[in-house]
Scaffold this motif. Structure first.
Motif, PDB file in Angstrom:
ATOM      1  N   THR A 145       0.819  -1.216   0.000  1.00 12.56           N
ATOM      2  CA  THR A 145       0.000   0.000   0.000  1.00 12.56           C
ATOM      3  C   THR A 145       0.850   1.261   0.000  1.00 12.56           C
ATOM      4  O   THR A 145       0.331   2.350  -0.250  1.00 12.56           O
ATOM      5  N   LEU A 146       2.133   1.140   0.290  1.00 16.41           N
ATOM      6  CA  LEU A 146       3.037   2.274   0.132  1.00 16.41           C
ATOM      7  C   LEU A 146       3.388   2.511  -1.333  1.00 16.41           C
ATOM      8  O   LEU A 146       3.827   3.593  -1.701  1.00 16.41           O
ATOM      9  N   SER A 147       3.199   1.487  -2.164  1.00 13.25           N
ATOM     10  CA  SER A 147       3.558   1.588  -3.577  1.00 13.25           C
ATOM     11  C   SER A 147       2.470   2.277  -4.399  1.00 13.25           C
ATOM     12  O   SER A 147       2.755   3.186  -5.173  1.00 13.25           O
ATOM     13  N   SER A 148       1.223   1.828  -4.225  1.00 14.58           N
ATOM     14  CA  SER A 148       0.145   2.401  -5.035  1.00 14.58           C
ATOM     15  C   SER A 148      -1.202   1.990  -4.470  1.00 14.58           C
ATOM     16  O   SER A 148      -1.286   1.167  -3.556  1.00 14.58           O
ATOM     17  N   ARG A 152       0.402  -2.672  -4.806  1.00 14.06           N
ATOM     18  CA  ARG A 152       1.661  -3.208  -5.340  1.00 14.06           C
ATOM     19  C   ARG A 152       2.267  -2.158  -6.261  1.00 14.06           C
ATOM     20  O   ARG A 152       1.611  -1.163  -6.615  1.00 14.06           O
ATOM     21  N   LEU A 153       3.501  -2.370  -6.639  1.00 13.46           N
ATOM     22  CA  LEU A 153       4.140  -1.484  -7.599  1.00 13.46           C
ATOM     23  C   LEU A 153       3.674  -1.858  -9.003  1.00 13.46           C
ATOM     24  O   LEU A 153       3.800  -3.012  -9.420  1.00 13.46           O
ATOM     25  N   ARG A 154       3.134  -0.911  -9.722  1.00  7.55           N
ATOM     26  CA  ARG A 154       2.606  -1.167 -11.064  1.00  7.55           C
ATOM     27  C   ARG A 154       3.752  -1.010 -12.067  1.00  7.55           C
ATOM     28  O   ARG A 154       4.017   0.080 -12.576  1.00  7.55           O
ATOM     29  N   THR A 274      -1.624  10.232  -9.630  1.00  3.83           N
ATOM     30  CA  THR A 274      -1.622   8.961 -10.361  1.00  3.83           C
ATOM     31  C   THR A 274      -1.827   7.756  -9.448  1.00  3.83           C
ATOM     32  O   THR A 274      -1.818   6.631  -9.925  1.00  3.83           O
ATOM     33  N   GLY A 275      -1.957   7.979  -8.151  1.00  5.12           N
ATOM     34  CA  GLY A 275      -2.255   6.887  -7.242  1.00  5.12           C
ATOM     35  C   GLY A 275      -1.100   5.975  -6.904  1.00  5.12           C
ATOM     36  O   GLY A 275      -1.319   4.838  -6.466  1.00  5.12           O
ATOM     37  N   GLY A 276       0.149   6.430  -7.085  1.00  5.02           N
ATOM     38  CA  GLY A 276       1.280   5.561  -6.767  1.00  5.02           C
ATOM     39  C   GLY A 276       2.611   6.257  -6.953  1.00  5.02           C
ATOM     40  O   GLY A 276       2.703   7.362  -7.502  1.00  5.02           O
ATOM     41  N   LEU A 277       3.670   5.574  -6.513  1.00  7.18           N
ATOM     42  CA  LEU A 277       5.027   6.123  -6.539  1.00  7.18           C
ATOM     43  C   LEU A 277       5.745   5.919  -7.863  1.00  7.18           C
ATOM     44  O   LEU A 277       6.894   6.358  -8.010  1.00  7.18           O
TER      45      LEU A 277
END
Length: 355
Positions: A145-148, A152-154, A274-277
């Motif tokens: 949840t830290l990724s996106s 997960r990391l997309r 964008t909802g993520g890192l």
């Protein structure tokens, strides 16, 4: 018949705007609505709690297990675990590295510039497991949840952001060279050997992705979500992360503060948008790879010395930032990149549907 789940690049419908609260009359400084408390049997069933559907990236830490003290204690765990991990790494390398590294027994720091570069990048990278530990142990949520918002990391979306990052950097370099002709000659001049360059390049290519990702998970990830656990607006976390990001780079003057601070604001805004890192990691990694590889052509790299910026370099960087933001937002719209947690699809009996 079930609807296929969204892939890395998006969802079947355009994502809601994370900047628009559900209720236009809601106080942006108020705490986000608390997710529903699960039944007692579900709370005992597992360790992790999931963010509620519709949550933006900044609010992913506000799960059913959120308590006011968890982000504070989690931040302390991140700092302590990071310092312990970095110190342990230095001690182990000082005792096991070859004599050519030239470790000082008092400072536990190598005199060899290549080893010093590797240790500098590695001590930053060890922040990654510290941040994941705090998310798992203190906040009792999945580290993904830290990724996106997808948990997960997309990777496909991250790959799409690499091109815009490279284009933005090339434009920024072009603008800077136009403002200061000949200023880059010292960087672009070959002043090393092929053996030294290839050794340094290997260290850069292997460690920079982890170093850049660690800084993103700390600032745009942990800090943005820590503030979002208390407030509805993401801007407090965005500004806080930008200040911390700039301070970590030890800026020697106001122009350098402005350059790093504006980049911090931009990458944090893109993270929420964008909802993520992924976009932030892509830009940070490409930037550090390009800059350090160019510096390696001029000889040994000393990361302890921060180059002071001036108004011309700041102008060039701001142009590059604007280009990157425009390209990423345009690509996110085209690929329908999700910016909030998707609603869980359920079968007619109320159970999660099979994929």
């Amino acid at each position: 018949m079930t609807t296929p789940p969204p892939d890395d690049l998006g969802s079947p419908a355009p994502p809601p705007n994370p900047w628009t609260p559900p209720d236009s009359s809601a106080d942006p400084w108020a705490a986000p609505p608390a997710p529903p408390t699960p039944p007692r049997d579900q709370r005992r069933a597992g360790w992790f709690a999931s963010p509620p559907p519709g949550a933006s990236y900044a609010q992913l830490a506000r799960t059913s297990r959120h308590r006011w003290w968890r982000p504070i204690v989690g931040t302390l765990v991140v700092v302590v675990a990071w310092l312990l991990g970095a110190g342990l790494l230095m001690v182990v390398l000082a005792r096991t590295a070859s004599p050519e590294a030239g470790f000082d027994p008092d400072t536990l720091w190598p005199k060899n510039p290549t080893w010093a570069l590797a240790l500098s990048l590695a001590t930053i990278a060890v922040a990654l497991p510290a941040i994941w530990l705090a998310a798992i142990w203190v906040q009792r949520r999945r580290p993904g949840t830290l990724s996106s918002v997808a948990g997960r990391l997309r990777w496909r979306w991250l790959a799409h952001c690499l091109g815009p990052a490279l284009v933005a950097l090339l434009i920024a370099f072009t603008v800077y060279l136009a403002l200061v002709p000949g200023e880059m000659r010292g960087v672009l001049t070959w002043n090393t050997t092929w053996t030294a360059f290839l050794t340094t390049a290997a260290v850069i290519v292997l460690l920079v992705p982890f170093q850049a990702a660690a800084e993103e998970y700390l600032t745009r990830g942990w800090l943005v979500q820590a503030a979002g656990a208390y407030l509805r607006t993401p801007w407090v976390g965005i500004l806080l992360s930008a200040v911390v990001f700039a301070a970590l780079h030890l800026p020697p003057n106001g122009w350098t503060w402005l350059a790093h601070g504006s980049l911090g604001v931009l990458l944090a805004w893109l993270t929420v948008r964008t909802g993520g890192l992924e976009a932030a990691i892509a830009y940070h990694t490409v930037n550090n790879l390009v800059v350090l590889l160019l510096e390696a052509t001029a000889g040994p790299i000393d990361l302890s010395t921060v180059r002071a910026a001036d108004w011309r370099s700041v102008v060039a960087e701001l142009v590059g930032y604007a280009v990157f933001a425009w390209l990423v937002v345009r690509s996110a719209r085209r690929h329908r990149v999700a910016s909030v947690v998707a609603a869980e699809e359920r079968s007619p009996r109320g159970h999660p549907a099979a994929a």
